[in-house]
Design an enzyme around this catalytic site. Structure first.
Site, PDB file in Angstrom:
ATOM      1  N   HIS A   1       0.877  -1.168   0.000  1.00 26.45           N
ATOM      2  CA  HIS A   1       0.000   0.000   0.000  1.00 26.45           C
ATOM      3  C   HIS A   1       0.918   1.223   0.000  1.00 26.45           C
ATOM      4  CE1 HIS A   1      -3.150  -2.785   1.950  1.00 26.45           C
ATOM      5  NE2 HIS A   1      -3.393  -2.663   0.654  1.00 26.45           N
TER       6      HIS A   1
ATOM      7  N   GLU B   1       1.497   3.529   2.989  1.00 27.49           N
ATOM      8  CA  GLU B   1       1.981   2.968   4.257  1.00 27.49           C
ATOM      9  C   GLU B   1       3.495   2.843   4.148  1.00 27.49           C
ATOM     10  OE1 GLU B   1      -0.286  -0.614   5.038  1.00 27.49           O
ATOM     11  OE2 GLU B   1      -2.182   0.430   4.621  1.00 27.49           O
TER      12      GLU B   1
ATOM     13  N   HIS C   1       3.242  -3.391   6.845  1.00 26.88           N
ATOM     14  CA  HIS C   1       2.151  -2.441   6.624  1.00 26.88           C
ATOM     15  C   HIS C   1       2.115  -1.431   7.769  1.00 26.88           C
ATOM     16  CE1 HIS C   1      -0.528  -4.871   3.688  1.00 26.88           C
ATOM     17  NE2 HIS C   1       0.552  -5.603   3.865  1.00 26.88           N
TER      18      HIS C   1
ATOM     19  N   GLU D   1       1.752  -5.111  10.979  1.00 28.35           N
ATOM     20  CA  GLU D   1       1.251  -3.735  11.058  1.00 28.35           C
ATOM     21  C   GLU D   1       2.098  -3.016  12.101  1.00 28.35           C
ATOM     22  OE1 GLU D   1      -1.417  -2.323   9.467  1.00 28.35           O
ATOM     23  OE2 GLU D   1      -2.372  -4.065   8.515  1.00 28.35           O
TER      24      GLU D   1
END
Length: 376
Positions: A67, A70, A174, A267
């Protein structure tokens, strides 16, 4: 230090080229393809013999920035490259890691999205690629037909990369939350329900290895830097993907279903594009976890499968009793199978040969060596 800053595509390319020129003995810079807008998907390989697969030496990969908005993971991986290069031959742990593992690092999987995100202040700009496709919904899915059309150039490049290298372990970095997320990312119902792989215990061990090496990810009330975003709570800082929220076409499930690689999604925090001044703190938080996760490659069983002449058998099937997930030998006949500690029945089969079963005892520390010689 001044090395903590955001790097756009040109700056990243310059930096990677600089390191590959300076550390020729342990690096090789290559690309796995190009983005929609013709930016290269650079990979830095770090190994004591860059450019070749060594028998019994496992391979792992890190990717980030699927992404484009990110960006923390991208900077962490650029810093990891720098750290491994600077410390090889100086620090024993790093030297051992590089000597015993073939490490592949792809800092920016969606460079077009990154360029869009870097120019805009809106939070969602740059999530998708230049064709407006979310690449982490674009991989062939085991349960559902694609909702995003055929694989994009970036997706296809990653699929080919996975197919052509015997990766054992993988993680994709991420931002948006603070948790280690493991497969499956969806289930046949499409609901947000726990969706366990046959290796649920292994994935929980891998996810926990990261979250527990991170100073705050594993805490019940970890610090949350985003007052405008609702905080989320995860037990031990890990979650099954589909239990959190179900997505189809994700990259981590594709790795597990279509290759030998066990991939989790990390994450690294709620901020997607923080100020550069926040990057040193992110590095302090993730350095130990990133290094420890590479060491997880050396868990379970590994070995070489040969015929009675001593020639390697490629594509032999490695099965573990009561575990419906097989891995396959690479072209030198070698294999790795990550497992949690315990005793296992390992069966090897190959077309034209009798199969053979052995019992392996897996310890919590290093992997157990288990070679096979198959009879015709």
């Amino acid at each position: 230090p001044s090395s903590f800053r955001h790097h756009n595509y040109e700056e990243m390319t310059w930096l990677l080229k600089k390191y590959s020129r300076k550390y020729t003995n342990i690096t090789r810079l290559y690309d796995v393809g190009t983005s929609v807008q013709n930016r290269k998907l650079w990979v830095m390989e770090i190994s004591d013999n860059p450019g070749k697969h060594e028998v019994k030496e496992p391979e792992m990969k890190y990717t980030a920035n699927i992404h484009g908005n990110e960006v923390v993971g991208k900077e962490m991986l650029l810093h990891l490259i720098r750290y491994l290069c600077h410390n090889y031959g100086v620090n024993k742990r790093i030297t051992d890691l590089v000597d015993s593992t073939r490490i592949h690092i792809l800092p920016s999987l969606n460079p077009d999205g990154y360029e869009m995100a870097a120019q805009k202040t809106k939070t969602h700009t740059g999530t998708k690629n230049a064709n407006g496709v979310d690449l982490n919904r674009n991989f062939p899915d085991q349960f559902f037909p694609s909702t995003t059309g055929p694989p994009q150039p970036e997706t296809r490049a990653i699929m080919d990369w996975i197919k052509s290298n015997p990766f054992v372990l993988s993680a994709s970095l991420h931002s948006g939350s603070l948790v280690a997320n493991y497969p499956y990312d969806d289930n046949p119902s499409g609901q947000s329900l726990y969706s366990a792989t046959p290796d649920d215990d292994v994935f929980r061990q891998l996810a926990r290895a990261y979250s527990e090496a991170h100073p705050t990810m594993h805490l019940a009330n970890s610090p949350w830097k985003c007052p405008d975003k609702q905080r989320e709570h995860f037990i031990d800082g890990i979650t099954n993907g589909a239990r959190w929220y179900s997505i189809s076409g994700g990259m981590q499930d594709y790795n597990y279903v279509h290759s030998n690689a066990f991939e989790i999604t990390l994450e690294l925090g709620c901020e997607k594009f923080p100020n550069a001044s926040a990057l040193p703190e992110y590095w302090d938080e993730n350095k130990e976890a990133l290094l420890g996760y590479i060491e997880q490659t050396h868990r379970g069983v590994y070995g070489v499968v040969r015929d009675e002449e001593g020639d390697p058998i490629e594509n032999a099937r490695i099965s573990i009793t009561n575990r419906r997930h097989d891995v396959f030998t690479a072209k030198d006949g070698d294999y790795w199978r990550i497992l949690v500690p315990g005793s296992y029945e390992v069966t090897v089969s190959a077309r034209g040969f009798e199969h053979e079963t052995k019992v392996a005892s897996v310890s919590p520390s290093k992997a157990t060596s288990l070679d096979f010689t198959l009879k015709k």
